[in-house]
Design a protein around this motif. Structure first.
Motif, PDB file in Angstrom:
ATOM      1  N   ARG A  51      -9.901  -6.385  -2.515  1.00 18.52           N
ATOM      2  CA  ARG A  51      -9.072  -5.663  -1.546  1.00 18.52           C
ATOM      3  C   ARG A  51      -7.700  -6.338  -1.531  1.00 18.52           C
ATOM      4  O   ARG A  51      -7.568  -7.469  -1.075  1.00 18.52           O
ATOM      5  CB  ARG A  51      -9.734  -5.732  -0.179  1.00 18.52           C
ATOM      6  N   CYS A  58      -0.969   3.026  -5.722  1.00 22.90           N
ATOM      7  CA  CYS A  58      -1.713   2.168  -6.657  1.00 22.90           C
ATOM      8  C   CYS A  58      -2.911   1.511  -5.978  1.00 22.90           C
ATOM      9  O   CYS A  58      -3.421   0.495  -6.451  1.00 22.90           O
ATOM     10  CB  CYS A  58      -0.776   1.106  -7.241  1.00 22.90           C
ATOM     11  N   GLN A  59      -3.346   2.078  -4.880  1.00 24.22           N
ATOM     12  CA  GLN A  59      -4.537   1.648  -4.154  1.00 24.22           C
ATOM     13  C   GLN A  59      -4.418   0.247  -3.569  1.00 24.22           C
ATOM     14  O   GLN A  59      -5.396  -0.501  -3.474  1.00 24.22           O
ATOM     15  CB  GLN A  59      -5.784   1.781  -5.027  1.00 24.22           C
ATOM     16  N   ILE A  60      -3.208  -0.109  -3.194  1.00 26.73           N
ATOM     17  CA  ILE A  60      -2.973  -1.337  -2.424  1.00 26.73           C
ATOM     18  C   ILE A  60      -2.878  -0.906  -0.978  1.00 26.73           C
ATOM     19  O   ILE A  60      -2.133   0.029  -0.643  1.00 26.73           O
ATOM     20  CB  ILE A  60      -1.699  -2.054  -2.919  1.00 26.73           C
ATOM     21  N   GLU A  61      -3.647  -1.559  -0.121  1.00 26.37           N
ATOM     22  CA  GLU A  61      -3.702  -1.181   1.282  1.00 26.37           C
ATOM     23  C   GLU A  61      -2.471  -1.703   2.017  1.00 26.37           C
ATOM     24  O   GLU A  61      -2.148  -2.880   1.936  1.00 26.37           O
ATOM     25  CB  GLU A  61      -4.974  -1.757   1.898  1.00 26.37           C
ATOM     26  N   GLU A  76     -11.301  -4.905  -8.206  1.00 25.39           N
ATOM     27  CA  GLU A  76     -12.297  -4.678  -7.165  1.00 25.39           C
ATOM     28  C   GLU A  76     -12.024  -5.474  -5.892  1.00 25.39           C
ATOM     29  O   GLU A  76     -12.750  -5.332  -4.906  1.00 25.39           O
ATOM     30  CB  GLU A  76     -13.701  -4.983  -7.692  1.00 25.39           C
ATOM     31  N   ARG A 127       0.904   2.008  -2.099  1.00 22.26           N
ATOM     32  CA  ARG A 127      -0.178   2.880  -1.603  1.00 22.26           C
ATOM     33  C   ARG A 127      -0.748   3.720  -2.736  1.00 22.26           C
ATOM     34  O   ARG A 127      -1.965   3.889  -2.836  1.00 22.26           O
ATOM     35  CB  ARG A 127       0.365   3.820  -0.512  1.00 22.26           C
ATOM     36  N   LYS A 167      -3.622  -6.617  -8.344  1.00 13.63           N
ATOM     37  CA  LYS A 167      -4.497  -5.442  -8.444  1.00 13.63           C
ATOM     38  C   LYS A 167      -4.985  -5.263  -9.877  1.00 13.63           C
ATOM     39  O   LYS A 167      -6.138  -4.898 -10.105  1.00 13.63           O
ATOM     40  CB  LYS A 167      -3.752  -4.189  -7.962  1.00 13.63           C
TER      41      LYS A 167
END
Length: 170
Positions: free
Chosen positions: A139, A165-168, A137, A163, A132
């Motif tokens: 995914r 840290c914007q990890i799906e 940018e 989650r 990340k």
């Protein structure tokens, strides 16, 4: 879309060896299915391998976790048998995360990177955060059903931290 599957530390010592758990054993069929899916689609697949030497107990990690594991050249170091045939690109790593993996991924123009494997709360989270950071940018995803932690509680804690840290999380 360029996709990359990162299979983290699916080694015998983490599955049914020195640090193995029933949860780690339970994810092997799903991990194999996911690898076969990516392989059939022609997407890239890479593996990481926790890699220690005979002096492991003299290292900082060895002093904090005095359980010899993934010693290069031992049976416990090897990938579990069903997965090994798919491991054409392997990153051996002496620590939790692999900078070499992150550099490799950043050169591949990947739109989507999915991580699976062991242990959610140590090496999966470390590599997901590195990826990340290198590819903000892209995914970055973690399939929670194809991961296991040291304990079920630490698995869930790691998923929640990723989650945030914007990890799906799948």
């Amino acid at each position: 879309m360029n996709k990359l599957l990162v299979v983290v530390d699916m080694q015998k010592d983490f599955i049914d060896g020195a640090l193995g758990t029933p949860q780690a054993q339970a994810i092997v069929p799903g991990v194999l299915e996911k690898i076969r899916h990516y392989h059939k689609a022609g997407d890239d697949i890479v593996f990481t391998m926790d890699t220690h030497t005979q002096d492991y107990l003299d290292t900082q990690e060895g002093r904090k976790l005095p359980v010899p594991h993934c010693i290069k050249g031992t049976a416990g170091f090897e990938l579990t048998g069903e997965l090994a045939p798919y491991a054409s690109v392997v990153f051996e790593k002496p620590a939790f995360g692999s900078l070499t993996l992150a550099e490799y991924a950043s050169g591949g123009e990947y739109d989507q990177i999915e991580l699976i494997g062991l242990c959610t709360d140590i090496c999966v989270i470390s590599n997901a955060l590195l990826l990340k950071s290198y590819l903000p940018e892209s995914r970055i995803m973690v399939d929670s059903g194809c991961c296991a932690g040291v304990t079920p509680e630490s698995h869930e804690n790691a998923l929640e931290a990723m989650r945030m840290c914007q990890i799906e999380i799948l």
